[in-house]
Write a protein that holds these residues in place. Sequence first.
Motif, mmCIF file in Angstrom:
data_model
loop_
_atom_site.group_PDB
_atom_site.id
_atom_site.type_symbol
_atom_site.label_atom_id
_atom_site.label_comp_id
_atom_site.label_asym_id
_atom_site.label_seq_id
_atom_site.Cartn_x
_atom_site.Cartn_y
_atom_site.Cartn_z
ATOM 1 N N ASP A 126 29.903 52.456 40.970
ATOM 2 C CA ASP A 126 30.107 51.187 41.666
ATOM 3 C C ASP A 126 30.193 50.060 40.641
ATOM 4 O O ASP A 126 29.295 49.906 39.797
ATOM 5 N N LEU A 127 31.264 49.271 40.724
ATOM 6 C CA LEU A 127 31.549 48.257 39.719
ATOM 7 C C LEU A 127 31.695 46.887 40.356
ATOM 8 O O LEU A 127 32.260 46.741 41.441
ATOM 9 N N GLY A 128 31.182 45.883 39.663
ATOM 10 C CA GLY A 128 31.436 44.491 40.005
ATOM 11 C C GLY A 128 32.470 43.924 39.052
ATOM 12 O O GLY A 128 33.018 44.623 38.193
ATOM 13 N N ILE A 129 32.715 42.633 39.182
ATOM 14 C CA ILE A 129 33.669 41.966 38.293
ATOM 15 C C ILE A 129 33.116 40.588 37.944
ATOM 16 O O ILE A 129 32.511 39.921 38.787
ATOM 17 N N GLY A 131 33.295 37.167 34.708
ATOM 18 C CA GLY A 131 33.974 36.589 33.560
ATOM 19 C C GLY A 131 34.092 35.093 33.654
ATOM 20 O O GLY A 131 33.237 34.416 34.237
ATOM 21 N N ARG A 132 35.182 34.595 33.094
ATOM 22 C CA ARG A 132 35.397 33.154 32.958
ATOM 23 C C ARG A 132 36.737 32.781 33.568
ATOM 24 O O ARG A 132 37.767 33.390 33.269
ATOM 25 N N LEU A 133 36.717 31.777 34.441
ATOM 26 C CA LEU A 133 37.942 31.222 35.002
ATOM 27 C C LEU A 133 38.264 29.920 34.284
ATOM 28 O O LEU A 133 37.386 29.061 34.137
ATOM 29 N N SER A 134 39.497 29.778 33.816
ATOM 30 C CA SER A 134 39.933 28.556 33.144
ATOM 31 C C SER A 134 40.680 27.679 34.146
ATOM 32 O O SER A 134 41.581 28.158 34.847
ATOM 33 N N LEU A 135 40.309 26.421 34.200
ATOM 34 C CA LEU A 135 40.827 25.519 35.223
ATOM 35 C C LEU A 135 41.881 24.573 34.660
ATOM 36 O O LEU A 135 41.979 24.356 33.444
ATOM 37 N N ARG A 136 42.644 24.008 35.570
ATOM 38 C CA ARG A 136 43.761 23.146 35.208
ATOM 39 C C ARG A 136 43.321 21.947 34.371
ATOM 40 O O ARG A 136 44.081 21.448 33.531
ATOM 41 N N ASP A 137 42.099 21.467 34.577
ATOM 42 C CA ASP A 137 41.628 20.286 33.847
ATOM 43 C C ASP A 137 41.042 20.627 32.479
ATOM 44 O O ASP A 137 40.481 19.773 31.792
ATOM 45 N N GLY A 138 41.121 21.908 32.068
ATOM 46 C CA GLY A 138 40.636 22.298 30.755
ATOM 47 C C GLY A 138 39.202 22.796 30.733
ATOM 48 O O GLY A 138 38.714 23.220 29.684
ATOM 49 N N THR A 139 38.522 22.758 31.860
ATOM 50 C CA THR A 139 37.152 23.251 31.926
ATOM 51 C C THR A 139 37.139 24.732 32.301
ATOM 52 O O THR A 139 38.172 25.334 32.596
ATOM 53 N N HIS A 140 35.950 25.306 32.291
ATOM 54 C CA HIS A 140 35.780 26.718 32.614
ATOM 55 C C HIS A 140 34.678 26.869 33.654
ATOM 56 O O HIS A 140 33.757 26.053 33.731
ATOM 57 N N ARG A 141 34.757 27.920 34.423
ATOM 58 C CA ARG A 141 33.732 28.239 35.409
ATOM 59 C C ARG A 141 33.422 29.739 35.325
ATOM 60 O O ARG A 141 34.341 30.570 35.359
ATOM 61 N N LEU A 142 32.135 30.063 35.206
ATOM 62 C CA LEU A 142 31.733 31.459 35.197
ATOM 63 C C LEU A 142 31.716 31.992 36.620
ATOM 64 O O LEU A 142 31.368 31.279 37.564
ATOM 65 N N VAL A 143 32.090 33.258 36.754
ATOM 66 C CA VAL A 143 32.060 33.918 38.051
ATOM 67 C C VAL A 143 31.447 35.292 37.865
ATOM 68 O O VAL A 143 31.647 35.943 36.833
ATOM 69 N N ASN A 144 30.662 35.729 38.856
ATOM 70 C CA ASN A 144 30.016 37.032 38.771
ATOM 71 C C ASN A 144 29.876 37.617 40.170
ATOM 72 O O ASN A 144 29.054 37.152 40.963
ATOM 73 N N VAL A 145 30.694 38.606 40.470
ATOM 74 C CA VAL A 145 30.561 39.349 41.723
ATOM 75 C C VAL A 145 29.737 40.589 41.396
ATOM 76 O O VAL A 145 30.268 41.608 40.944
ATOM 77 N N ASP A 146 28.437 40.489 41.587
ATOM 78 C CA ASP A 146 27.513 41.539 41.155
ATOM 79 C C ASP A 146 27.131 42.422 42.347
ATOM 80 O O ASP A 146 25.968 42.560 42.702
ATOM 81 N N ARG A 147 28.132 42.987 42.948
ATOM 82 C CA ARG A 147 27.934 43.909 44.067
ATOM 83 C C ARG A 147 29.062 44.939 44.030
ATOM 84 O O ARG A 147 30.088 44.714 43.391
ATOM 85 N N PRO A 148 28.908 46.085 44.693
ATOM 86 C CA PRO A 148 29.967 47.104 44.657
ATOM 87 C C PRO A 148 31.291 46.554 45.168
ATOM 88 O O PRO A 148 31.409 46.170 46.327
ATOM 89 N N LEU A 149 32.271 46.488 44.282
ATOM 90 C CA LEU A 149 33.572 45.920 44.611
ATOM 91 C C LEU A 149 34.699 46.866 44.226
ATOM 92 O O LEU A 149 35.695 46.971 44.946
ATOM 93 N N LEU A 150 34.548 47.554 43.096
ATOM 94 C CA LEU A 150 35.605 48.428 42.588
ATOM 95 C C LEU A 150 35.037 49.809 42.260
ATOM 96 O O LEU A 150 33.820 49.980 42.117
ATOM 97 N N ARG A 151 35.942 50.749 42.089
ATOM 98 C CA ARG A 151 35.536 52.105 41.718
ATOM 99 C C ARG A 151 36.734 52.802 41.087
ATOM 100 O O ARG A 151 37.861 52.676 41.575
ATOM 101 N N VAL A 152 36.493 53.516 39.995
ATOM 102 C CA VAL A 152 37.522 54.357 39.386
ATOM 103 C C VAL A 152 37.270 55.781 39.882
ATOM 104 O O VAL A 152 36.373 56.466 39.385
ATOM 105 N N PRO A 153 38.022 56.237 40.883
ATOM 106 C CA PRO A 153 37.725 57.540 41.489
ATOM 107 C C PRO A 153 38.225 58.695 40.637
ATOM 108 O O PRO A 153 39.355 58.690 40.150
ATOM 109 N N GLN A 154 37.371 59.685 40.453
ATOM 110 C CA GLN A 154 37.751 60.874 39.694
ATOM 111 C C GLN A 154 38.519 61.839 40.597
ATOM 112 O O GLN A 154 38.290 61.898 41.813
#
Length: 431
Positions: A126-129, A131-154
Amino acid sequence: MSSSATRFDRGHTDDLITFLTASPTPYHAVATAAGRLEEAGFRQVEETAAWDGTTGGKYVVRGGAIVAWYVPEGASAHTPYRIVGAHTDSPTLRVKPHPDSGAHGWRQVAVEIYGGPLLNSWLDRDLGIAGRLSLRDGTHRLVNVDRPLLRVPQLAIHLDRGANDGLKLDRQRHMQPVWGLGDDVREGDLIRFLADEAGLDAEDVTGWDLMVHPVEAPAYLGRDRELLAAPRLDNLLSVHACTAALTAVATAGRPPAYIPVMAAFDHEENGSESDTGAQGPLLGTVLERSVYARGGTYEDRARAFAGTVCLSSDVGHAVHPNYAERHDPTHHPRPNGGPILKVNVNQRYATDGTGRAVFAAACEAAGVPWQSFVSNNDMPCGTTIGPITAARHGIRTVDIGVACLSMHSARELCGAHDPYLLANALVAFLK
């Protein structure tokens, strides 16, 4: 944190777990470290501003890298530095510029392999996602989806009967995670989702640096809870120890004999060649500007660098009980045996005899046991920021770390006592 490490303090490892959980990306790790520095009285200085020569704690943030230092009362322009170094990045899967993809009714996220991960360790997890979002005004915003969101299925074993005889993964075709169902791949869907998670308008997001992470929490392991299983031990274990050591020395009420420094770089896992990596000029620029801000000259800078020592802290290999033949027969570092001194005569590590003496003295002063690591002659040796720091800045550098298993796995394993022992050795060294 005490400078005596004769008794294990589980509180330090509990705090490491908190640090790891809060730091799924280099950007989050830097923000977490900066917050702790602020609590200890450090203040951020901007690279674009003029610096002054005042005493106290200061730090610089550049992307996924942070350099912090403490100028004690009475420090001269040529006072040498004592540096503890680490890196903030870990092998992972990073999101591509056009992330929205899918096939056969599955919606997927396009990712690129970062560093050298054990690819199989990312399967069916189970993977979350984050990182850093870069905004039009030159600033940055951190984002953290720390819950099961993605999976690489075998692929099921029924469709690959030879999987247990040698799993082969195509880095392009087999490592793309799924995150939903649908035949319509909508451009911008992932970024709209993440912007909403961060409380932003998606139209304001013009760039991103995103990566996936395992959402399973770090945990003590074993009958006696003497092991720690966690993601990103390589190398946030060292970033945490460096931060704890620097703040402990800065708040001890007794001025150190040197100027203590913490340098945590990004991009070590792919060669350190960036403006935030150890190959870049960040550390040297900070040290030089500090000398000149205190009224120093080039001569003072040369004197300060000549007396400077750096401990480059990165995880190393504990002896693996199932693969002992892969290790040097006379060097078997064990979990909870204390930090390791890493040696390679071909300069994959920067340690020499003089550096060994410096590290041994720090461990003795802290009451910390320590071990030696050297690779089996038939096995290629990894490297660290240590040789880069030594060569780029002319600074005596010693490579050390904590012994672990499953290095570069999505979830690594170390002794639960060792992070505390490492941090205490770093405190003694910085003093």
